[in-house]
Write an enzyme that holds these catalytic residues in place. Structure first.
Site, mmCIF file in Angstrom:
data_model
loop_
_atom_site.group_PDB
_atom_site.id
_atom_site.type_symbol
_atom_site.label_atom_id
_atom_site.label_comp_id
_atom_site.label_asym_id
_atom_site.label_seq_id
_atom_site.Cartn_x
_atom_site.Cartn_y
_atom_site.Cartn_z
ATOM 1 N N LYS A 9 11.541 12.999 3.071
ATOM 2 C CA LYS A 9 10.911 11.782 3.436
ATOM 3 C C LYS A 9 11.815 10.863 4.192
ATOM 4 O O LYS A 9 12.949 11.156 4.065
ATOM 5 C CB LYS A 9 10.358 11.028 2.259
ATOM 6 C CG LYS A 9 9.276 9.935 2.524
ATOM 7 C CD LYS A 9 7.849 10.421 2.562
ATOM 8 C CE LYS A 9 7.041 9.551 2.759
ATOM 9 N NZ LYS A 9 5.329 10.099 2.708
ATOM 10 N N LYS A 24 3.800 17.478 -4.444
ATOM 11 C CA LYS A 24 2.520 17.392 -3.889
ATOM 12 C C LYS A 24 2.254 18.861 -3.026
ATOM 13 O O LYS A 24 1.468 19.262 -3.324
ATOM 14 C CB LYS A 24 2.705 16.376 -2.849
ATOM 15 C CG LYS A 24 1.307 15.730 -2.353
ATOM 16 C CD LYS A 24 1.654 14.560 -1.305
ATOM 17 C CE LYS A 24 2.183 13.344 -1.885
ATOM 18 N NZ LYS A 24 2.238 12.204 -1.207
ATOM 19 N N LYS A 34 9.120 18.987 4.278
ATOM 20 C CA LYS A 34 8.207 18.274 4.764
ATOM 21 C C LYS A 34 7.906 16.681 4.378
ATOM 22 O O LYS A 34 8.048 16.862 3.055
ATOM 23 C CB LYS A 34 6.780 18.796 4.836
ATOM 24 C CG LYS A 34 5.676 18.573 5.729
ATOM 25 C CD LYS A 34 5.883 19.162 7.195
ATOM 26 C CE LYS A 34 4.675 18.702 7.950
ATOM 27 N NZ LYS A 34 5.044 17.245 8.386
ATOM 28 N N ARG A 59 11.333 26.041 -0.364
ATOM 29 C CA ARG A 59 10.416 26.363 0.838
ATOM 30 C C ARG A 59 10.787 25.598 1.983
ATOM 31 O O ARG A 59 11.241 24.268 1.964
ATOM 32 C CB ARG A 59 9.201 25.983 0.513
ATOM 33 C CG ARG A 59 8.877 26.666 -0.916
ATOM 34 C CD ARG A 59 7.604 27.737 -0.516
ATOM 35 N NE ARG A 59 6.856 28.313 -1.927
ATOM 36 C CZ ARG A 59 7.422 29.057 -2.695
ATOM 37 N NH1 ARG A 59 8.453 29.557 -2.566
ATOM 38 N NH2 ARG A 59 6.577 29.406 -3.653
HETATM 39 P P1 NAD Z 1 -0.596 2.097 7.047
HETATM 40 O O1 NAD Z 1 0.694 1.350 7.610
HETATM 41 O O2 NAD Z 1 -1.333 2.726 8.225
HETATM 42 O O3 NAD Z 1 -1.442 1.163 6.471
HETATM 43 C C1 NAD Z 1 -1.106 0.489 5.191
HETATM 44 C C2 NAD Z 1 -1.960 -0.820 4.803
HETATM 45 O O4 NAD Z 1 -1.657 -1.533 3.833
HETATM 46 C C3 NAD Z 1 -1.785 -2.018 6.322
HETATM 47 O O5 NAD Z 1 -3.358 -2.204 6.500
HETATM 48 C C4 NAD Z 1 -1.243 -2.910 5.886
HETATM 49 O O6 NAD Z 1 -1.386 -4.306 6.338
HETATM 50 C C5 NAD Z 1 -1.470 -2.958 4.177
HETATM 51 N N1 NAD Z 1 -0.652 -3.685 3.169
HETATM 52 C C6 NAD Z 1 0.834 -3.429 3.461
HETATM 53 N N2 NAD Z 1 1.518 -4.144 2.267
HETATM 54 C C7 NAD Z 1 0.447 -4.676 1.652
HETATM 55 C C8 NAD Z 1 0.116 -5.168 0.293
HETATM 56 N N3 NAD Z 1 1.186 -5.857 -0.445
HETATM 57 N N4 NAD Z 1 -0.905 -5.829 0.056
HETATM 58 C C9 NAD Z 1 -2.030 -5.138 0.727
HETATM 59 N N5 NAD Z 1 -2.134 -4.627 1.568
HETATM 60 C C10 NAD Z 1 -0.859 -4.399 2.401
HETATM 61 O O7 NAD Z 1 -0.151 3.035 6.135
HETATM 62 P P2 NAD Z 1 -0.687 4.498 5.652
HETATM 63 O O8 NAD Z 1 -0.297 5.598 6.263
HETATM 64 O O9 NAD Z 1 -2.072 4.203 5.375
HETATM 65 O O10 NAD Z 1 0.052 4.758 4.151
HETATM 66 C C11 NAD Z 1 -0.584 3.890 2.893
HETATM 67 C C12 NAD Z 1 -0.034 4.633 1.606
HETATM 68 O O11 NAD Z 1 -0.676 6.026 1.776
HETATM 69 C C13 NAD Z 1 1.589 4.611 1.417
HETATM 70 O O12 NAD Z 1 1.908 4.363 0.478
HETATM 71 C C14 NAD Z 1 1.830 6.175 1.992
HETATM 72 O O13 NAD Z 1 3.033 6.545 1.580
HETATM 73 C C15 NAD Z 1 0.639 6.836 1.611
HETATM 74 N N6 NAD Z 1 0.430 8.074 2.267
HETATM 75 C C16 NAD Z 1 -0.044 8.137 3.454
HETATM 76 C C17 NAD Z 1 -0.211 9.242 4.119
HETATM 77 C C18 NAD Z 1 -0.672 9.277 5.708
HETATM 78 O O14 NAD Z 1 -0.907 10.428 5.995
HETATM 79 N N7 NAD Z 1 -0.403 8.510 6.654
HETATM 80 C C19 NAD Z 1 -0.197 10.560 3.567
HETATM 81 C C20 NAD Z 1 -0.004 10.531 2.155
HETATM 82 C C21 NAD Z 1 0.328 9.284 1.673
#
Ligand code: NAD
Length: 483
Positions: free
Chosen positions: A118, A106, A82, A78
């Site tokens: 990604k 997903k 993304k 598709r």
């Molecule tokens: P972000 O950078 O906004 O936040 C990550 C947070 O985790 C930060 O506050 C950081 O300080 C903390 N962190 C990093 N390493 C750490 C550790 N070892 N122990 C504890 N805290 C730690 O990132 P996000 O966008 O919130 O993404 C977080 C997760 O969600 C990732 O796995 C990302 O792939 C997934 N995700 C994000 C989105 C999105 O829309 N942003 C969508 C789907 C999945």
């Protein structure tokens, strides 16, 4: 300075421990077995179609620095493909490919018509000024655009760890400068600021989607019973790791709307614990002011943050990064429900152990799909060049007013104000986005439940989610034909 790794040519991880990609692949293979999938289709589905590695120079404060970034397209059955772009000091090709694969599954689970992709840039964003970050992001974007890895129709990035609206705005502007003739230029990236073609509700979408998934779980007494949970979300003891974009919005909603108790917050510099609950908004303000959770007055601080994953709680929400629950700590995990807000927080072998212990896991490929769902809404909005609700809002309000007049004239009674207000209100874009997101998470849950009922031996949500995804993707492969 480009190294294009085409399918099959990438170096396999030689580490003795299992790589992130292998972990995702092993989990998906459970679904292949259940579905007795043709081995050729299975191999095609698991292969990452193409990965580009970029090494590009940027002048920072008079000195040239060379940065390394990747963009992986796992699938393009598709289009566009993304997936987010992450900025982190530790990121590599395997990680980006694993995350791209998760995007493929997903999108299929939540019926978002995209392939999976990604990106990652090896950088510690805290070490650079905003001007330097802009230069680096624009150069990275320009390279991706030139190599065909970024455009509204082929490959559309979004925020992930370490990136947000600011980076997406720079990327959108870079694309527009290179392709001013493309009337759909705004759709080249999602997660933009609303003033630059973004959609209301995207920033909070992943965290909100996580909460919608948990609420749906709590509407299923049979699933709750299996997890040894009773009652409502109110008062449930929650431990959350990562108070970034996803974790903050999820924790805030769970606390403010569902009255759950956030008893611990784990961040990179330690953990805060308070059995009576931590007020998320006030903690976030503390982090914004001081750059750390240390010194927050209303909770006990522990330097060994990781150990707080093992606290006794009802719901554990890893919302930071991959590989947090591993063989090293899995035996001490003491929760009834794990909600994978982050991608890949539980490794394959830890997952096997948790499954055998009967711990319920709501898996990443379903739980954090709210982000890509609302990205899809944003992309559609950009292509249609109109804000959702713009045409019908006032019409719906007028119709609501007529309905009230009719009801009151027939009954000769006045409706209470709150009912009048609800009936007369036309939905704005945020209402529609939230409604679409809630509907998506509920429908997907229903499909996972059906997969668990229809396939003997498929009891866990992770295998069920991959069964749903693999079935849909295999269908699209066989319908079009592999050639
Ligand atoms: P972000 O950078 O906004 O936040 C990550 C947070 O985790 C930060 O506050 C950081 O300080 C903390 N962190 C990093 N390493 C750490 C550790 N070892 N122990 C504890 N805290 C730690 O990132 P996000 O966008 O919130 O993404 C977080 C997760 O969600 C990732 O796995 C990302 O792939 C997934 N995700 C994000 C989105 C999105 O829309 N942003 C969508 C789907 C999945």
């Amino acid at each position: 300075m480009t190294n294009l790794n085409i399918k099959g040519l990438k170096n396999k991880s030689t580490h003795s421990h299992i790589s992130f990609s292998d972990s995702v692949n092993h989990m998906v293979e459970r679904a292949f077995k259940v579905l007795n999938l043709d081995p050729g289709i299975a191999e095609a589905m698991q292969a990452c179609n193409s990965t580009i590695q970029l090494k590009f120079p940027v002048e920072i404060d008079g000195k040239i620095e060379v940065f390394t970034g990747w963009r992986a397209t796992h699938s393009s059955h598709r289009l566009p493909s993304k997936g987010g772009i992450r900025y982190a000091p530790i990121v590599n090709q395997d990680e980006v490919e694993a995350l791209a694969a998760l995007m493929t599954y997903k999108c299929a689970i939540v019926d978002v018509p995209f392939g999976g992709s990604k990106g990652g840039l090896l950088i510690d964003p805290t070490k650079y000024s905003s001007e330097s970050m802009q230069k680096i992001t624009r150069t990275f974007a320009r390279e991706l655009i030139r190599k065909g890895f970024l455009s509204p129709s082929i490959n559309v990035p979004a925020p992930d760890m370490g990136t947000g609206e600011r980076e997406m705005a720079w990327i959108a502007d870079t694309y527009k400068q290179l392709h001013p003739e493309d009337v759909n230029h705004a759709a080249c990236v999602t997660g933009k600021p609303v003033a630059h073609g973004g959609i209301r509700g995207r920033t909070e979408a992943t965290g909100r989607g996580v909460v919608y998934a948990i609420r749906e779980f709590f509407r299923h007494p049979g699933d709750m019973k299996k997890a040894n949970l009773k009652g409502s979300l109110g008062g449930k003891r929650i431990v959350i790791q990562g108070l970034g974009n996803v974790g903050y919005h999820a924790a805030k909603l769970l606390q403010e709307e569902d009255e759950a108790l956030i008893i611990a917050v784990i961040e990179r510099d330690g953990a805060l614990i308070n059995d009576n609950g931590i007020v998320i908004e006030s903690l976030k303000q503390h982090i914004n002011e001081h750059g750390t959770i240390k010194g927050y007055p209303d909770a006990t601080f522990t330097e060994n943050g990781h150990s707080a994953l093992e606290l006794q709680c009802d719901i554990l929400i890893p919302a930071a990064m991959e590989a947090q629950i591993t063989d090293a700590n899995v035996d001490r995990i003491n929760t009834k429900l794990i909600v994978e807000a982050a991608n890949g927080p539980v490794t394959f072998s830890a997952d096997e152990k948790l499954r055998s212990r009967g711990v319920t896991i709501l898996p990443d490929a379903y739980v954090n799909a709210g982000g890509v769902t609302v990205s899809y809404f944003e992309w559609v909005r950009n292509l249609s060049h109109i804000r959702f609700g713009r045409m019908e809002r006032r019409f719906d309000e007028a119709r609501g007013q007529h309905l009230i007049t009719a009801m009151e004239s027939v009954s000769q009674k006045q409706l209470p104000d709150w009912i009048r207000n609800e009936i007369v209100r036309g939905a704005d874009e945020l209402d529609l986005v939230r409604s679409g997101l809630d509907d998506t998470m509920r429908l997907a849950y229903k499909e996972l439940s059906e997969a668990r009922m229809e396939n003997p031996g498929v009891d866990d949500f992770r295998t069920a989610s991959y069964v749903v995804a693999v079935k849909k993707i295999a269908r699209s492969y066989t319908d079009i034909g592999v050639y």
